[in-house]
Design a protein around this motif. Structure first.
Motif, short mmCIF file in Angstrom:
data_model
loop_
_atom_site.label_atom_id
_atom_site.label_comp_id
_atom_site.label_asym_id
_atom_site.label_seq_id
_atom_site.Cartn_x
_atom_site.Cartn_y
_atom_site.Cartn_z
N VAL A 30 19.44 -54.02 -32.35
CA VAL A 30 20.91 -54.25 -32.76
C VAL A 30 20.80 -55.80 -32.42
O VAL A 30 20.19 -56.49 -31.60
N THR A 31 21.43 -56.67 -33.52
CA THR A 31 21.66 -57.94 -33.12
C THR A 31 23.11 -58.21 -33.27
O THR A 31 23.78 -57.37 -34.08
N ALA A 32 23.60 -58.98 -32.25
CA ALA A 32 24.94 -59.37 -32.20
C ALA A 32 24.88 -60.84 -32.39
O ALA A 32 24.53 -61.46 -31.45
N ASN A 33 25.65 -61.54 -33.59
CA ASN A 33 25.32 -62.71 -33.66
C ASN A 33 23.95 -63.06 -33.70
O ASN A 33 23.29 -62.36 -34.28
N ASP A 34 23.29 -63.82 -32.97
CA ASP A 34 21.95 -64.10 -33.13
C ASP A 34 21.06 -63.56 -31.93
O ASP A 34 19.98 -63.89 -31.48
N ILE A 35 21.95 -62.70 -31.08
CA ILE A 35 21.26 -62.15 -29.83
C ILE A 35 20.60 -60.77 -30.08
O ILE A 35 21.12 -59.98 -30.83
N TYR A 36 19.38 -60.63 -29.80
CA TYR A 36 18.65 -59.20 -29.94
C TYR A 36 18.81 -58.34 -28.88
O TYR A 36 18.71 -58.68 -27.85
N TYR A 37 19.18 -57.08 -28.91
CA TYR A 37 19.36 -56.21 -28.00
C TYR A 37 18.25 -55.03 -28.23
O TYR A 37 18.60 -54.07 -29.39
N VAL B 39 23.77 -46.06 -25.85
CA VAL B 39 24.98 -46.05 -25.97
C VAL B 39 25.91 -46.89 -25.06
O VAL B 39 26.78 -47.71 -25.34
N SER B 40 25.35 -46.79 -23.81
CA SER B 40 26.14 -47.85 -22.70
C SER B 40 25.99 -49.08 -22.93
O SER B 40 26.58 -49.95 -22.62
N LYS B 41 24.73 -49.63 -23.36
CA LYS B 41 24.39 -51.05 -23.49
C LYS B 41 25.31 -51.42 -24.82
O LYS B 41 25.68 -52.60 -24.92
N THR B 42 25.66 -50.62 -25.83
CA THR B 42 26.39 -51.03 -27.07
C THR B 42 27.93 -51.14 -26.41
O THR B 42 28.44 -52.12 -26.84
N GLU B 43 28.25 -50.25 -25.52
CA GLU B 43 29.68 -50.43 -25.02
C GLU B 43 29.44 -51.86 -24.31
O GLU B 43 30.63 -52.71 -24.50
N GLN B 44 28.71 -52.17 -23.46
CA GLN B 44 28.85 -53.51 -22.84
C GLN B 44 28.78 -54.76 -23.72
O GLN B 44 29.42 -55.77 -23.69
N MET B 45 27.78 -54.52 -24.78
CA MET B 45 27.94 -55.46 -25.81
C MET B 45 28.99 -55.81 -26.59
O MET B 45 29.46 -56.94 -26.75
N LEU B 46 29.81 -54.74 -26.66
CA LEU B 46 31.05 -54.81 -27.55
C LEU B 46 31.93 -55.45 -26.36
O LEU B 46 32.81 -56.44 -26.91
N ASN B 47 31.95 -55.21 -25.29
CA ASN B 47 32.83 -55.79 -24.24
C ASN B 47 32.63 -57.24 -24.37
O ASN B 47 33.39 -58.02 -24.06
N ASP B 48 31.27 -57.59 -24.36
CA ASP B 48 30.94 -58.98 -24.25
C ASP B 48 31.54 -59.86 -25.59
O ASP B 48 31.88 -60.95 -25.21
N ILE B 49 31.40 -59.03 -26.41
CA ILE B 49 31.74 -59.79 -27.79
C ILE B 49 33.38 -59.92 -27.84
O ILE B 49 33.79 -61.13 -27.88
#
Ligand code: FES
Length: 174
Positions: free
Chosen positions: A138-145, A150-160
Motif C-alpha cells: 500500500v502507498t499512502a502519499n509517497d510512503i510505501y507500506y 489490517v492492524s498496520k492499515t489502522e495505524q496508517m489511517l491514524n497517522d494520516i
C-alpha cells in the motif's frame, strides 16, 4: 506528499496555465509534463485547466483529454489531500490485498476511485506498484507500506488523520 489544493475558480486559470506551458515550451512532447504540473497544483486535472492547455498549446482539446484519460496517474476528479493506493496485482492479491481494500472501504466509507466527503483521503487500487516482494503493498502519499496487515492499515489511517505522514516521508515500512 500533501499539497495545498487550489480551486480553479479562485484565480485566472488561463494565466496560470500559460505560465506552466511557457516553462516547458508549447510542444506536444511536453504535454505530459505540463499535465503533471497542473495535477500537482490542483490535485486533479480540472476541465477549465485542460481547455486552457488546449488554447495555450494550440492543440485540439481531444488530444489533451486523450492523454489525460490514457494514463491512470491523471485524475479528472478532485483527489483528497492524502492519497492511499492499494496494489491488487497478482502477487499482492494472493497475499490478501482484498482484505486491506475491504478494511479501507469500511473505515473510510468510500469505494476505490472515491474521496472522503471531507476531502481528506482518496482511495485507489492499482495493478502493480513494482515491488511485488513487499506485497501486499500500500502507498499512502509517497510512503510505501509493505507486508500490509489490517492492524498496520489502522495505524496508517491514524497517522494520516493525525497529519504524521510527512514526518515518515523517507521511511519504508515493511
Ligand atoms: S503485484 Fe503488487 S507490487 Fe506488484
Amino acid at each position: 506528499m500533501t499539497t495545498t489544493a487550489v480551486k480553479p475558480e479562485e484565480y485566472d486559470v488561463q494565466e496560470a496555465i500559460d505560465k506552466i506551458v511557457a516553462e516547458y515550451g508549447a510542444k506536444p512532447s511536453a504535454l505530459i509534463m505540463i499535465l503533471q504540473d497542473i495535477q500537482k497544483h490542483y490535485r486533479y486535472l480540472p476541465e477549465s485547466a485542460m481547455h486552457a492547455v488546449s488554447k495555450s498549446m494550440k492543440l485540439p482539446i481531444a488530444q489533451i483529454y486523450g492523454v489525460a484519460t490514457f494514463y491512470r496517474s491523471f485524475s479528472l476528479k478532485p483527489k483528497g489531500k492524502n492519497h492511499v493506493c492499494v496494489c491488487t496485482g497478482t502477487a499482492c492479491h494472493v497475499r490478501q490485498a482484498t482484505v486491506i481494500v475491504d478494511k479501507l472501504r469500511r473505515d473510510l466509507k468510500i469505494e476505490p476511485g472515491e474521496t472522503t466527503p471531507d476531502g481528506e483521503i482518496s482511495l485507489e487500487t492499482v495493478n502493480c506498484l513494482g515491488a511485488c516482494a513487499l506485497g501486499p503493498l500500500v502507498t499512502a502519499n509517497d510512503i510505501y507500506y509493505g507486508n500490509m496487515t489490517v492492524s498496520k492499515t489502522e495505524q496508517m489511517l491514524n497517522d494520516i488523520r493525525a497529519g504524521k505522514l510527512s514526518a515518515k516521508k523517507d521511511e519504508v515500512a515493511g
